[in-house]
Design an enzyme around this catalytic site. Structure first.
Site, PDB file in Angstrom:
ATOM      1  N   SER A   1       0.835  -1.205   0.000  1.00 13.13           N
ATOM      2  CA  SER A   1       0.000   0.000   0.000  1.00 13.13           C
ATOM      3  C   SER A   1       0.868   1.252   0.000  1.00 13.13           C
ATOM      4  CB  SER A   1      -0.949  -0.008   1.196  1.00 13.13           C
ATOM      5  OG  SER A   1      -0.245   0.192   2.384  1.00 13.13           O
TER       6      SER A   1
ATOM      7  N   ARG B   1       0.755   3.429  -3.691  1.00 13.33           N
ATOM      8  CA  ARG B   1       0.059   4.716  -3.627  1.00 13.33           C
ATOM      9  C   ARG B   1       0.968   5.851  -4.094  1.00 13.33           C
ATOM     10  NH1 ARG B   1      -0.090   5.218   0.959  1.00 13.33           N
ATOM     11  NH2 ARG B   1      -1.898   4.047   1.606  1.00 13.33           N
TER      12      ARG B   1
ATOM     13  N   ASN C   1       0.314   7.816  -7.719  1.00 15.00           N
ATOM     14  CA  ASN C   1      -0.008   9.247  -7.723  1.00 15.00           C
ATOM     15  C   ASN C   1       1.008  10.062  -8.494  1.00 15.00           C
ATOM     16  OD1 ASN C   1      -2.439  10.157  -6.012  1.00 15.00           O
ATOM     17  ND2 ASN C   1      -1.548   8.478  -4.853  1.00 15.00           N
TER      18      ASN C   1
END
Lengths: 282, 69
Positions: free
Chosen positions: A204, A208, A212
Protein backbone atom coordinates in the site's frame (compact mmCIF):
# COMPACT_ATOMS: atom_id res chain seq x y z
CA UNK A 1 -3.44 4.30 -32.53
CA UNK A 2 0.27 4.94 -32.16
CA UNK A 3 0.53 5.40 -35.93
CA UNK A 4 -2.36 7.87 -36.13
CA UNK A 5 -1.04 9.79 -33.16
CA UNK A 6 2.36 9.78 -34.74
CA UNK A 7 1.12 11.05 -38.09
CA UNK A 8 -1.16 13.71 -36.63
CA UNK A 9 0.86 14.89 -33.67
CA UNK A 10 4.52 14.31 -34.46
CA UNK A 11 4.90 11.15 -32.34
CA UNK A 12 2.95 11.81 -29.16
CA UNK A 13 3.15 8.19 -28.08
CA UNK A 14 6.89 8.13 -28.70
CA UNK A 15 7.23 11.40 -26.78
CA UNK A 16 5.40 10.01 -23.73
CA UNK A 17 7.24 6.69 -23.89
CA UNK A 18 10.56 8.50 -24.20
CA UNK A 19 9.87 10.64 -21.11
CA UNK A 20 8.73 7.63 -19.10
CA UNK A 21 11.81 5.54 -19.91
CA UNK A 22 14.63 5.38 -17.40
CA UNK A 23 18.33 5.75 -18.15
CA UNK A 24 19.01 2.05 -17.84
CA UNK A 25 22.46 0.47 -17.48
CA UNK A 26 23.24 -3.26 -17.25
CA UNK A 27 20.70 -5.94 -18.14
CA UNK A 28 18.44 -3.70 -20.22
CA UNK A 29 16.39 -4.49 -23.30
CA UNK A 30 18.27 -3.01 -26.30
CA UNK A 31 14.99 -2.11 -28.08
CA UNK A 32 12.69 -0.82 -25.32
CA UNK A 33 15.53 0.25 -22.96
CA UNK A 34 13.51 -1.17 -20.06
CA UNK A 35 15.03 -3.34 -17.34
CA UNK A 36 15.31 -6.93 -18.58
CA UNK A 37 16.95 -8.62 -15.62
CA UNK A 38 17.93 -8.29 -11.98
CA UNK A 39 21.16 -6.44 -12.75
CA UNK A 40 19.53 -3.52 -14.51
CA UNK A 41 20.28 -0.16 -12.91
CA UNK A 42 18.20 2.97 -13.36
CA UNK A 43 21.01 5.51 -13.18
CA UNK A 44 18.66 8.51 -13.24
CA UNK A 45 16.74 7.18 -10.23
CA UNK A 46 20.03 6.75 -8.30
CA UNK A 47 21.25 10.15 -9.43
CA UNK A 48 18.20 12.22 -8.54
CA UNK A 49 17.37 10.40 -5.31
CA UNK A 50 20.96 10.84 -4.12
CA UNK A 51 20.92 14.45 -5.31
CA UNK A 52 17.76 15.23 -3.31
CA UNK A 53 19.20 13.40 -0.26
CA UNK A 54 22.35 15.51 -0.72
CA UNK A 55 20.22 18.68 -0.69
CA UNK A 56 18.78 17.68 2.70
CA UNK A 57 22.24 16.99 4.13
CA UNK A 58 23.62 20.23 2.69
CA UNK A 59 20.72 22.28 4.10
CA UNK A 60 21.15 20.62 7.52
CA UNK A 61 24.88 21.35 7.56
CA UNK A 62 24.25 24.93 6.43
CA UNK A 63 21.70 25.44 9.19
CA UNK A 64 23.98 23.86 11.79
CA UNK A 65 26.47 26.70 11.40
CA UNK A 66 23.77 29.39 11.76
CA UNK A 67 21.74 28.07 14.70
CA UNK A 68 20.90 30.81 17.16
CA UNK A 69 18.70 30.92 20.25
CA UNK A 70 18.53 34.72 20.49
CA UNK A 71 18.15 35.67 16.82
CA UNK A 72 16.94 32.73 14.76
CA UNK A 73 16.99 33.33 11.01
CA UNK A 74 13.90 32.90 8.83
CA UNK A 75 15.32 29.63 7.49
CA UNK A 76 15.86 28.32 11.03
CA UNK A 77 12.25 29.21 11.91
CA UNK A 78 11.03 27.46 8.76
CA UNK A 79 13.00 24.27 9.53
CA UNK A 80 11.89 24.37 13.18
CA UNK A 81 8.25 24.61 12.08
CA UNK A 82 8.67 21.49 9.90
CA UNK A 83 10.39 19.61 12.75
CA UNK A 84 7.66 20.64 15.21
CA UNK A 85 4.96 19.57 12.74
CA UNK A 86 6.53 16.12 12.28
CA UNK A 87 7.20 15.79 16.01
CA UNK A 88 3.53 16.59 16.75
CA UNK A 89 2.40 13.93 14.26
CA UNK A 90 4.60 11.36 15.99
CA UNK A 91 3.30 12.39 19.44
CA UNK A 92 -0.33 12.15 18.22
CA UNK A 93 0.02 8.85 16.39
CA UNK A 94 2.81 6.81 17.92
CA UNK A 95 2.12 4.93 21.15
CA UNK A 96 4.99 4.86 23.63
CA UNK A 97 8.50 6.17 23.03
CA UNK A 98 11.14 5.35 20.46
CA UNK A 99 13.89 7.88 19.66
CA UNK A 100 14.21 6.55 16.08
CA UNK A 101 10.65 7.28 14.94
CA UNK A 102 10.64 11.09 14.76
CA UNK A 103 13.98 11.40 12.86
CA UNK A 104 12.87 8.58 10.55
CA UNK A 105 9.53 10.29 9.90
CA UNK A 106 11.25 13.63 9.26
CA UNK A 107 13.73 12.02 6.84
CA UNK A 108 10.95 10.24 4.96
CA UNK A 109 8.81 13.39 4.74
CA UNK A 110 11.61 15.63 3.48
CA UNK A 111 13.16 13.09 1.11
CA UNK A 112 9.89 11.94 -0.44
CA UNK A 113 8.75 15.57 -0.78
CA UNK A 114 11.97 16.60 -2.52
CA UNK A 115 11.88 13.58 -4.85
CA UNK A 116 8.23 14.40 -5.64
CA UNK A 117 9.20 18.04 -6.18
CA UNK A 118 11.31 17.03 -9.18
CA UNK A 119 7.93 16.56 -10.90
CA UNK A 120 7.56 20.35 -10.98
CA UNK A 121 10.72 20.87 -13.06
CA UNK A 122 9.59 21.47 -16.68
CA UNK A 123 9.21 18.03 -18.26
CA UNK A 124 11.46 18.70 -21.25
CA UNK A 125 14.21 20.72 -19.57
CA UNK A 126 16.43 18.06 -17.99
CA UNK A 127 15.90 15.38 -20.71
CA UNK A 128 16.83 18.04 -23.29
CA UNK A 129 20.00 19.00 -21.43
CA UNK A 130 20.85 15.33 -20.97
CA UNK A 131 20.47 14.72 -24.69
CA UNK A 132 23.02 17.45 -25.36
CA UNK A 133 25.63 15.43 -23.46
CA UNK A 134 24.62 12.16 -25.12
CA UNK A 135 22.15 10.71 -22.60
CA UNK A 136 19.15 9.44 -24.58
CA UNK A 137 16.71 8.72 -21.74
CA UNK A 138 16.28 10.58 -18.47
CA UNK A 139 13.39 10.27 -16.02
CA UNK A 140 13.87 12.97 -13.43
CA UNK A 141 11.28 12.02 -10.78
CA UNK A 142 12.64 9.12 -8.68
CA UNK A 143 9.20 8.42 -7.15
CA UNK A 144 7.74 7.68 -10.60
CA UNK A 145 10.02 4.63 -10.57
CA UNK A 146 8.45 1.70 -8.70
CA UNK A 147 11.95 0.62 -7.61
CA UNK A 148 12.28 3.75 -5.45
CA UNK A 149 8.90 3.53 -3.76
CA UNK A 150 9.28 -0.21 -3.18
CA UNK A 151 12.78 0.30 -1.76
CA UNK A 152 11.41 2.88 0.67
CA UNK A 153 8.43 0.77 1.68
CA UNK A 154 10.50 -2.43 2.04
CA UNK A 155 12.89 -0.56 4.35
CA UNK A 156 9.91 0.45 6.47
CA UNK A 157 8.64 -3.15 6.27
CA UNK A 158 12.00 -4.44 7.55
CA UNK A 159 11.71 -2.03 10.48
CA UNK A 160 8.14 -3.21 11.14
CA UNK A 161 9.33 -6.83 11.34
CA UNK A 162 12.32 -5.83 13.49
CA UNK A 163 10.18 -3.94 16.02
CA UNK A 164 7.50 -6.63 16.01
CA UNK A 165 10.15 -9.19 16.99
CA UNK A 166 11.88 -6.79 19.41
CA UNK A 167 8.69 -5.79 21.26
CA UNK A 168 6.72 -9.04 21.07
CA UNK A 169 9.61 -11.51 20.80
CA UNK A 170 9.95 -14.21 18.13
CA UNK A 171 7.32 -16.32 19.90
CA UNK A 172 4.93 -13.38 20.23
CA UNK A 173 5.35 -12.50 16.57
CA UNK A 174 4.73 -16.10 15.49
CA UNK A 175 1.74 -16.25 17.85
CA UNK A 176 0.33 -13.25 15.98
CA UNK A 177 0.40 -15.33 12.78
CA UNK A 178 -1.07 -18.42 14.47
CA UNK A 179 -3.82 -17.01 16.68
CA UNK A 180 -4.77 -13.67 15.12
CA UNK A 181 -7.56 -12.77 14.31
CA UNK A 182 -9.82 -15.82 14.86
CA UNK A 183 -8.17 -17.54 17.83
CA UNK A 184 -6.72 -21.03 18.26
CA UNK A 185 -9.39 -22.98 16.33
CA UNK A 186 -8.65 -21.42 12.91
CA UNK A 187 -4.84 -21.56 12.72
CA UNK A 188 -4.54 -22.08 8.90
CA UNK A 189 -6.95 -19.19 8.20
CA UNK A 190 -5.14 -17.03 10.76
CA UNK A 191 -1.76 -17.65 9.09
CA UNK A 192 -3.10 -16.64 5.66
CA UNK A 193 -4.95 -13.57 6.93
CA UNK A 194 -2.03 -12.27 8.97
CA UNK A 195 0.31 -12.90 6.04
CA UNK A 196 -2.04 -10.86 3.82
CA UNK A 197 -2.18 -8.11 6.44
CA UNK A 198 1.58 -7.89 6.75
CA UNK A 199 2.26 -7.95 2.99
CA UNK A 200 -0.41 -5.29 2.45
CA UNK A 201 1.63 -2.74 4.39
CA UNK A 202 4.63 -2.28 2.04
CA UNK A 203 2.43 -2.74 -1.01
CA UNK A 204 0.00 0.00 0.00
CA UNK A 205 2.87 2.37 0.80
CA UNK A 206 4.74 1.76 -2.46
CA UNK A 207 1.85 1.63 -4.92
CA UNK A 208 0.06 4.72 -3.63
CA UNK A 209 3.13 6.94 -3.92
CA UNK A 210 4.16 5.48 -7.28
CA UNK A 211 0.62 5.66 -8.74
CA UNK A 212 -0.01 9.25 -7.72
CA UNK A 213 3.32 10.55 -8.94
CA UNK A 214 3.31 8.54 -12.17
CA UNK A 215 -0.17 9.83 -13.00
CA UNK A 216 0.89 13.37 -12.14
CA UNK A 217 3.90 13.12 -14.45
CA UNK A 218 1.68 11.75 -17.21
CA UNK A 219 -0.71 14.70 -16.91
CA UNK A 220 2.25 17.11 -17.18
CA UNK A 221 3.36 15.30 -20.35
CA UNK A 222 -0.14 15.45 -21.84
CA UNK A 223 -0.38 19.17 -21.10
CA UNK A 224 3.06 19.71 -22.65
CA UNK A 225 1.80 17.95 -25.79
CA UNK A 226 -1.02 20.47 -26.31
CA UNK A 227 1.18 23.17 -27.79
CA UNK A 228 3.81 20.73 -29.01
CA UNK A 229 1.44 18.87 -31.35
CA UNK A 230 -0.42 21.90 -32.68
CA UNK A 231 2.19 22.87 -35.26
CA UNK A 232 2.39 26.45 -36.50
CA UNK A 233 -0.92 28.15 -37.19
CA UNK A 234 -4.25 29.07 -35.71
CA UNK A 235 -4.41 25.96 -33.51
CA UNK A 236 -1.16 26.98 -31.81
CA UNK A 237 -2.58 30.43 -31.05
CA UNK A 238 -5.35 28.72 -29.08
CA UNK A 239 -3.54 25.69 -27.69
CA UNK A 240 -0.37 27.36 -26.44
CA UNK A 241 -2.15 29.78 -24.03
CA UNK A 242 -4.35 26.84 -22.97
CA UNK A 243 -1.21 24.81 -22.29
CA UNK A 244 0.25 27.61 -20.13
CA UNK A 245 -2.97 27.98 -18.11
CA UNK A 246 -3.44 24.22 -17.64
CA UNK A 247 0.23 23.78 -16.76
CA UNK A 248 0.05 26.50 -14.14
CA UNK A 249 -3.18 25.10 -12.71
CA UNK A 250 -1.85 21.55 -12.55
CA UNK A 251 1.44 22.77 -11.09
CA UNK A 252 -0.32 24.55 -8.23
CA UNK A 253 -2.60 21.56 -7.63
CA UNK A 254 0.35 19.20 -7.87
CA UNK A 255 2.16 21.12 -5.12
CA UNK A 256 -0.67 19.95 -2.87
CA UNK A 257 -0.46 16.41 -4.23
CA UNK A 258 3.29 16.02 -3.65
CA UNK A 259 3.01 17.40 -0.12
CA UNK A 260 0.02 15.18 0.66
CA UNK A 261 1.75 12.08 -0.69
CA UNK A 262 4.91 12.77 1.34
CA UNK A 263 2.72 13.37 4.40
CA UNK A 264 0.72 10.15 3.88
CA UNK A 265 3.89 8.08 3.42
CA UNK A 266 5.31 9.54 6.62
CA UNK A 267 2.09 9.12 8.62
CA UNK A 268 1.54 5.53 7.49
CA UNK A 269 5.12 4.70 8.43
CA UNK A 270 4.42 6.04 11.92
CA UNK A 271 1.07 4.18 12.09
CA UNK A 272 2.57 0.85 10.95
CA UNK A 273 5.55 1.16 13.31
CA UNK A 274 3.12 2.14 16.06
CA UNK A 275 1.14 -1.06 15.44
CA UNK A 276 4.40 -3.02 15.73
CA UNK A 277 4.97 -1.45 19.16
CA UNK A 278 1.55 -2.45 20.54
CA UNK A 279 0.98 -5.77 22.23
CA UNK A 280 -2.28 -6.96 20.68
CA UNK A 281 -5.05 -8.55 22.70
CA UNK A 282 -6.53 -11.80 21.46
CA UNK B 1 -17.42 13.94 22.25
CA UNK B 2 -14.09 15.53 21.27
CA UNK B 3 -12.05 14.09 18.44
CA UNK B 4 -8.70 12.61 19.20
CA UNK B 5 -5.97 14.47 17.21
CA UNK B 6 -4.72 11.15 15.85
CA UNK B 7 -7.98 10.35 14.06
CA UNK B 8 -6.84 11.84 10.73
CA UNK B 9 -3.69 9.75 10.27
CA UNK B 10 -5.51 6.70 11.57
CA UNK B 11 -8.26 7.08 9.00
CA UNK B 12 -5.70 7.46 6.18
CA UNK B 13 -4.23 4.17 7.33
CA UNK B 14 -7.58 2.42 7.51
CA UNK B 15 -8.56 3.12 3.90
CA UNK B 16 -5.26 2.01 2.48
CA UNK B 17 -4.99 -1.06 4.70
CA UNK B 18 -8.47 -2.21 3.66
CA UNK B 19 -7.87 -1.85 -0.07
CA UNK B 20 -4.34 -3.22 -0.09
CA UNK B 21 -5.34 -6.27 1.96
CA UNK B 22 -7.95 -7.12 -0.68
CA UNK B 23 -5.35 -6.65 -3.44
CA UNK B 24 -2.74 -8.79 -1.64
CA UNK B 25 -5.37 -11.50 -1.04
CA UNK B 26 -6.16 -11.72 -4.75
CA UNK B 27 -2.48 -11.56 -5.73
CA UNK B 28 -1.56 -14.34 -3.29
CA UNK B 29 -4.52 -16.37 -4.57
CA UNK B 30 -3.39 -15.87 -8.15
CA UNK B 31 0.17 -16.93 -7.23
CA UNK B 32 -1.07 -20.02 -5.37
CA UNK B 33 -3.28 -20.97 -8.34
CA UNK B 34 -0.37 -20.65 -10.75
CA UNK B 35 1.83 -22.72 -8.44
CA UNK B 36 -0.69 -25.51 -7.75
CA UNK B 37 -2.76 -25.23 -10.95
CA UNK B 38 -5.91 -24.86 -8.89
CA UNK B 39 -7.64 -22.02 -10.79
CA UNK B 40 -9.84 -20.35 -9.53
CA UNK B 41 -10.06 -21.82 -6.01
CA UNK B 42 -7.01 -19.99 -4.58
CA UNK B 43 -8.02 -16.69 -6.12
CA UNK B 44 -11.53 -16.91 -4.70
CA UNK B 45 -10.59 -18.19 -1.25
CA UNK B 46 -7.59 -15.90 -0.64
CA UNK B 47 -9.37 -12.97 -2.28
CA UNK B 48 -12.29 -13.45 0.06
CA UNK B 49 -9.94 -13.74 3.05
CA UNK B 50 -8.20 -10.53 1.95
CA UNK B 51 -11.49 -8.61 1.75
CA UNK B 52 -12.67 -10.07 5.06
CA UNK B 53 -9.34 -9.31 6.74
CA UNK B 54 -9.40 -5.74 5.40
CA UNK B 55 -12.92 -5.14 6.70
CA UNK B 56 -12.09 -6.66 10.08
CA UNK B 57 -8.91 -4.60 10.37
CA UNK B 58 -10.80 -1.42 9.49
CA UNK B 59 -13.50 -2.23 12.04
CA UNK B 60 -10.93 -2.94 14.75
CA UNK B 61 -9.02 0.27 14.07
CA UNK B 62 -12.15 2.42 13.93
CA UNK B 63 -13.63 0.93 17.06
CA UNK B 64 -10.42 1.59 18.99
CA UNK B 65 -11.46 2.99 22.38
CA UNK B 66 -9.00 5.91 22.15
CA UNK B 67 -10.43 7.12 18.85
CA UNK B 68 -13.03 9.31 20.53
CA UNK B 69 -12.52 10.66 23.98
Amino acid sequence: MAESASSSGGGTVEYIQHHLTNWCVGQCDPVTHKAAGFWAFHVDTFLFSLLTAGVIVWMALKLKGQLSLERPSGFQNFVESIIEFVDQQVKDTFPGRNPLIAPLALTIFLWVWLMNFMDLVPVDLLPFLAKLIGIEYLKVVPTTDLNTTLALSLTVFALIIYYNIKIKGVGGYLKMFLFHPFGKFFVPVNIVMTLIEELAKPLSLALRLFGNLFAGELVFLLIALLGGTAGIGLALAFLFPLQVILDLGWLIFHLLVITLQAFIFMVLTIVYLGMAHVEEEH
Amino acid sequence: MARNPSIGPLLIGVGSIMTSMSVVGFLLGYAVDRWLGSQPIGLLVLGFLGILGGLMKAYRLLSHPDLFK
